[in-house]
Design an enzyme around this catalytic site. Structure first.
Site, short mmCIF file in Angstrom:
data_model
loop_
_atom_site.label_atom_id
_atom_site.label_comp_id
_atom_site.label_asym_id
_atom_site.label_seq_id
_atom_site.Cartn_x
_atom_site.Cartn_y
_atom_site.Cartn_z
N CYS A 3 44.12 -13.17 23.56
CA CYS A 3 42.86 -13.85 23.90
C CYS A 3 43.04 -14.52 25.25
O CYS A 3 43.93 -14.11 26.02
CB CYS A 3 42.44 -14.83 22.81
SG CYS A 3 43.58 -16.21 22.54
N ASN A 6 45.47 -18.28 24.19
CA ASN A 6 46.54 -18.13 23.18
C ASN A 6 46.74 -19.40 22.36
O ASN A 6 47.84 -19.71 21.93
CB ASN A 6 47.86 -17.68 23.83
CG ASN A 6 48.92 -17.19 22.84
OD1 ASN A 6 50.11 -17.28 23.11
ND2 ASN A 6 48.52 -16.68 21.71
N CYS A 8 43.73 -20.41 20.22
CA CYS A 8 42.70 -20.37 19.16
C CYS A 8 42.65 -19.02 18.46
O CYS A 8 43.14 -18.87 17.34
CB CYS A 8 41.31 -20.71 19.74
SG CYS A 8 41.18 -22.37 20.43
N SER A 10 43.85 -15.69 19.24
CA SER A 10 45.01 -14.79 19.04
C SER A 10 46.09 -15.39 18.14
O SER A 10 46.71 -14.63 17.38
CB SER A 10 45.58 -14.29 20.38
OG SER A 10 46.05 -15.34 21.19
N ASP A 119 34.47 -17.15 21.27
CA ASP A 119 35.47 -18.15 21.64
C ASP A 119 35.11 -19.48 20.97
O ASP A 119 34.07 -20.06 21.28
CB ASP A 119 35.46 -18.29 23.16
CG ASP A 119 36.52 -19.24 23.66
OD1 ASP A 119 37.12 -19.96 22.83
OD2 ASP A 119 36.76 -19.26 24.87
#
Ligand code: 4NP
Length: 147
Positions: A3, A6, A8, A10, A119
């Site tokens: 993501c 790194n 949240c 992934s 996101d």
């Protein structure tokens, strides 16, 4: 699992897939990274850790790092959380074989749709639960496809 930060999406995907792979006795090497270096060295966002914990998944020990072109040599599959991550990862591919390793993770659930995992960083706790459910479904497909 890749993501932007790194911290949240992934790490959640990383933890969920590790959890499922362990359950299936699969000896896979699973990791995650961000296309940015912004949160390098940090543990996952507390909201992500709390969300995962509810499902028995412990991601508290993960440490953020930036995706590098060496990851193409280390991993057979690279799953991008959104279209921006997908493009940024492809920019680091050395050849066609590298490019073939990269997939939008939600295409496992809805093939060819190229949907992004939203996101959750700038939103509330609810966003993390929504993301968790999407990633849980996608990781289940990864297990089915690759085991
Ligand atoms: P992630 O979320 O890419 O799912 O880890 C984000 C984390 C941090 C930022 C953006 C997204 N940020 O702008 O710092």
């Amino acid at each position: 699992m890749v993501c932007l930060g790194n911290i949240c999406r992934s790490p959640l995907a990383d933890g969920i897939l590790r959890f499922k792979a362990k359950h299936e006795n699969l000896d896979w090497i699973i990791d995650s990274a961000g296309t940015s270096h912004w949160h390098q060295g940090e543990n996952p966002d507390a909201r992500a850790t709390t969300c995962a914990k509810k499902y028995g998944v412990d991601i508290s020990g993960l440490v953020a790092r930036q995706f590098t072109k060496n990851d193409f040599d280390e991993f057979d599959k690279i799953y991008a959380m959104d279209t921006s991550n997908y493009r940024d990862v492809l920019k680091l591919a050395a050849d066609e074989a590298d490019k073939q390793k990269v997939e939008m993770i939600l295409n496992l659930v809805e093939p060819g749709k190229n949907k992004s995992v939203p996101d959750p960083y700038f939103g509330g706790e609810d966003g993390f639960d929504e993301v968790y459910k999407m990633l849980d479904e996608a990781c289940e497909k990864i297990i089915e496809q690759l085991k």
